[in-house]
Design a protein around this motif. Sequence first.
Motif, PDB file in Angstrom:
ATOM      1  N   ARG A 114       0.817  -1.215   0.000  1.00  0.00           N
ATOM      2  CA  ARG A 114       0.000   0.000   0.000  1.00  0.00           C
ATOM      3  C   ARG A 114       0.852   1.267   0.000  1.00  0.00           C
ATOM      4  NH1 ARG A 114      -5.345  -0.826   0.645  1.00  0.00           N
ATOM      5  NH2 ARG A 114      -6.042  -2.883   1.371  1.00  0.00           N
ATOM      6  N   GLN A 115       2.047   1.196   0.551  1.00  0.00           N
ATOM      7  CA  GLN A 115       2.899   2.379   0.579  1.00  0.00           C
ATOM      8  C   GLN A 115       3.619   2.631  -0.735  1.00  0.00           C
ATOM      9  OE1 GLN A 115       5.042   3.250   4.593  1.00  0.00           O
ATOM     10  NE2 GLN A 115       4.682   1.042   4.551  1.00  0.00           N
ATOM     11  N   MET A 116       4.111   1.551  -1.395  1.00  0.00           N
ATOM     12  CA  MET A 116       4.927   1.809  -2.591  1.00  0.00           C
ATOM     13  C   MET A 116       4.538   1.012  -3.829  1.00  0.00           C
ATOM     14  SD  MET A 116       6.907  -1.063  -2.766  1.00  0.00           S
ATOM     15  CE  MET A 116       8.208  -0.536  -3.880  1.00  0.00           C
ATOM     16  N   GLY A 117       3.509   0.138  -3.729  1.00  0.00           N
ATOM     17  CA  GLY A 117       2.933  -0.433  -4.936  1.00  0.00           C
ATOM     18  C   GLY A 117       3.417  -1.777  -5.408  1.00  0.00           C
ATOM     19  N   ARG A 118       4.393  -2.396  -4.732  1.00  0.00           N
ATOM     20  CA  ARG A 118       4.864  -3.698  -5.198  1.00  0.00           C
ATOM     21  C   ARG A 118       3.755  -4.743  -5.062  1.00  0.00           C
ATOM     22  NH1 ARG A 118       9.293  -5.272  -1.788  1.00  0.00           N
ATOM     23  NH2 ARG A 118      10.297  -3.506  -2.800  1.00  0.00           N
ATOM     24  N   PRO A 119       3.575  -5.593  -6.055  1.00  0.00           N
ATOM     25  CA  PRO A 119       2.528  -6.621  -5.972  1.00  0.00           C
ATOM     26  C   PRO A 119       2.652  -7.454  -4.701  1.00  0.00           C
ATOM     27  CG  PRO A 119       3.352  -6.490  -8.209  1.00  0.00           C
ATOM     28  CD  PRO A 119       4.238  -5.602  -7.382  1.00  0.00           C
ATOM     29  N   ILE A 120       1.512  -7.742  -4.094  1.00  0.00           N
ATOM     30  CA  ILE A 120       1.477  -8.448  -2.826  1.00  0.00           C
ATOM     31  C   ILE A 120       2.113  -9.825  -2.921  1.00  0.00           C
ATOM     32  CG2 ILE A 120      -0.824  -9.438  -3.222  1.00  0.00           C
ATOM     33  CD1 ILE A 120       0.554  -8.089   0.137  1.00  0.00           C
ATOM     34  N   ARG A 121       2.081 -10.431  -4.096  1.00  0.00           N
ATOM     35  CA  ARG A 121       2.658 -11.769  -4.252  1.00  0.00           C
ATOM     36  C   ARG A 121       4.165 -11.770  -4.029  1.00  0.00           C
ATOM     37  NH1 ARG A 121       1.286 -13.979  -9.906  1.00  0.00           N
ATOM     38  NH2 ARG A 121       2.862 -15.550  -9.444  1.00  0.00           N
ATOM     39  N   TYR A 122       4.791 -10.593  -4.148  1.00  0.00           N
ATOM     40  CA  TYR A 122       6.235 -10.489  -3.974  1.00  0.00           C
ATOM     41  C   TYR A 122       6.638  -9.762  -2.690  1.00  0.00           C
ATOM     42  CZ  TYR A 122       6.035 -11.375  -9.039  1.00  0.00           C
ATOM     43  OH  TYR A 122       5.771 -11.897 -10.280  1.00  0.00           O
ATOM     44  N   ALA A 123       5.718  -9.047  -2.068  1.00  0.00           N
ATOM     45  CA  ALA A 123       6.083  -8.162  -0.966  1.00  0.00           C
ATOM     46  C   ALA A 123       6.713  -8.915   0.202  1.00  0.00           C
ATOM     47  CB  ALA A 123       4.860  -7.381  -0.494  1.00  0.00           C
ATOM     48  N   GLY A 124       6.233 -10.128   0.477  1.00  0.00           N
ATOM     49  CA  GLY A 124       6.792 -10.889   1.583  1.00  0.00           C
ATOM     50  C   GLY A 124       8.246 -11.258   1.381  1.00  0.00           C
ATOM     51  N   PHE A 182      -3.856  -3.978 -10.281  1.00  0.00           N
ATOM     52  CA  PHE A 182      -3.997  -3.649  -8.866  1.00  0.00           C
ATOM     53  C   PHE A 182      -3.103  -4.589  -8.059  1.00  0.00           C
ATOM     54  CE2 PHE A 182      -6.442  -3.672  -4.814  1.00  0.00           C
ATOM     55  CZ  PHE A 182      -6.369  -2.305  -4.547  1.00  0.00           C
ATOM     56  N   PRO A 183      -2.142  -4.073  -7.304  1.00  0.00           N
ATOM     57  CA  PRO A 183      -1.116  -4.926  -6.709  1.00  0.00           C
ATOM     58  C   PRO A 183      -1.575  -5.791  -5.542  1.00  0.00           C
ATOM     59  CG  PRO A 183      -0.803  -2.650  -6.044  1.00  0.00           C
ATOM     60  CD  PRO A 183      -1.874  -2.640  -7.095  1.00  0.00           C
ATOM     61  N   LEU A 184      -2.775  -5.547  -5.002  1.00  0.00           N
ATOM     62  CA  LEU A 184      -3.264  -6.399  -3.925  1.00  0.00           C
ATOM     63  C   LEU A 184      -3.947  -7.666  -4.452  1.00  0.00           C
ATOM     64  CD1 LEU A 184      -4.546  -3.745  -1.376  1.00  0.00           C
ATOM     65  CD2 LEU A 184      -2.548  -5.215  -1.161  1.00  0.00           C
ATOM     66  N   LYS A 185      -4.070  -7.778  -5.779  1.00  0.00           N
ATOM     67  CA  LYS A 185      -4.564  -9.012  -6.386  1.00  0.00           C
ATOM     68  C   LYS A 185      -3.370  -9.938  -6.607  1.00  0.00           C
ATOM     69  CE  LYS A 185      -8.515  -7.018  -8.886  1.00  0.00           C
ATOM     70  NZ  LYS A 185      -9.127  -6.807 -10.223  1.00  0.00           N
ATOM     71  N   HIS A 186      -3.529 -11.196  -6.211  1.00  0.00           N
ATOM     72  CA  HIS A 186      -2.391 -12.116  -6.247  1.00  0.00           C
ATOM     73  C   HIS A 186      -1.930 -12.403  -7.674  1.00  0.00           C
ATOM     74  CE1 HIS A 186       0.331 -14.923  -4.326  1.00  0.00           C
ATOM     75  NE2 HIS A 186       0.050 -15.804  -5.282  1.00  0.00           N
ATOM     76  N   GLU A 187      -2.817 -12.295  -8.659  1.00  0.00           N
ATOM     77  CA  GLU A 187      -2.414 -12.588 -10.037  1.00  0.00           C
ATOM     78  C   GLU A 187      -1.577 -11.463 -10.661  1.00  0.00           C
ATOM     79  OE1 GLU A 187      -6.799 -11.147 -10.296  1.00  0.00           O
ATOM     80  OE2 GLU A 187      -5.531 -12.332  -8.949  1.00  0.00           O
ATOM     81  N   THR A 188      -1.561 -10.300 -10.046  1.00  0.00           N
ATOM     82  CA  THR A 188      -0.790  -9.171 -10.572  1.00  0.00           C
ATOM     83  C   THR A 188       0.707  -9.423 -10.407  1.00  0.00           C
ATOM     84  OG1 THR A 188      -2.544  -7.570 -10.109  1.00  0.00           O
ATOM     85  CG2 THR A 188      -0.304  -6.710 -10.297  1.00  0.00           C
TER      86      THR A 188
END
Length: 464
Positions: free
Chosen positions: A71-81, A296-302
């Motif tokens: 949410r702060q910088m836009g990286r897709p959630i699938r990679y953020a971890g 949208f980066p909070l979608k896992h397919e992004t």
Amino acid sequence: MSHVVISPIDNKPFATINLATGEQVTETIERSKKAFLLWKKVPIEERVRVVSKFIEAFVDKKDEIAEELTRQMGRPIRYAGGEIDGTAERARYMMSIAEESLKDVEIEDSDKPGFRRFIRKEPLGPILIIAAWNYPYLISVNGVVPAILAGNTVILKQSSQTPLCAQRFADAFKEAGLIENVFQILHAPHSEIEKAIKHPDIAYVNFTGSVEGGREIQKAASSKFIATGLELGGKDPAYVRSDADLDYTVEQLVDGSFFNSGQCCCAIERIYVHEQVYDQFVNKFVESTKQYKLGFPLKHETTLGPMVRTKAAEFVRDQIENAVKQGAKPLIDVSLFPEDKKNTPYMAPQVLVNVNHSMKIMTEESFGPVIGIMKVSSDEEAIQLMNDSEFGLTASIWTKDEDAAVKIGNEIDTGTWFMNRCDYLDPALAWVGVKNSGRGCTLSKFGFDYLTRPKSFHLKLITK
């Protein structure tokens, strides 16, 4: 005074932080100095124990930290971890070598009986770390953990785009039982940060950011006799030799070019391909690039999220437009990425050919999802082009010939030389830059040398 964080995923306010006044900045530094007098006396074994608990507490909140990061910088959630995992990896490696790296250096000389001589690695004092937004945890941990292990205190100034990341570190250190004020966070405007650098108790400054920012840091620090660690810009090249494994090379270089929307310190920004495999490489590269899913980066397919802000995306779009006007050919039909819209940070990846070094796209840092690919006829031409840059952070070669890789690597002006990999920091290796990519060193056993000073003990033993 406050600052509002605008999320790139929807251009809406996400968080508000209060900025410190000049008086509060001074108080933060004074607390850091007092804590330093206590922390430097803590045995290294105890420092390692506390940092270990810090990492446990940090990783324990991986999922919520990852979403907050997206949410702060836009990286897709699938990679953020992955950034949380990488932060732990680097911290644990530096912990594993801390005792050996920081121990006294004993001088043994049988020709001088009656003496004991050794060199102690003394901590410097309060250290100011100014981190960037693109990898806020990975960039911060490079300085924060080694500095604290070495006996220093740390003041972390996170980017105004990712301020909540600093609080995550603070919370984890508190949970780990770190002595109060050994680690502090500081949110303040540039004018106050400049004053902080000039404060007599700040012993070292570590900065990650732009070349222009690095010059300002260096200028502010020049009023005192302290060192600075600066990781600045990059235009990292890759050279694909004729003997490269093309399928593997394309897979790695597409990822190295476009991961995190190209917003990586050591992202691949220009590729030179031997003429014997050039057409094959380009065709495979383009097909692989088309597989990205922008959205949208909070979608896992992004797999490709927005850039950090609209202004950054427009900068890259302008680079591409100018290159095309000079004769470059774009190979990606942007209509394949319907989320790509001007005046937004959502930007499709682009591959350019027919490029040359008269174009800014091949010489000026892009920090976005675009790559230029040039044909070369020999190793010598590739070496000349790779070195034709004001930057020198990393460079890579793709080949099956290890001897050739080392020989060519000796000719390249770079801080890190890769063979068959890219866009990765190995914590066992020194992370350095040359030319306008900066100065200093983080990670590896050599990173501790920049966070300590040698103090010589020369003892003459009197015996009756």
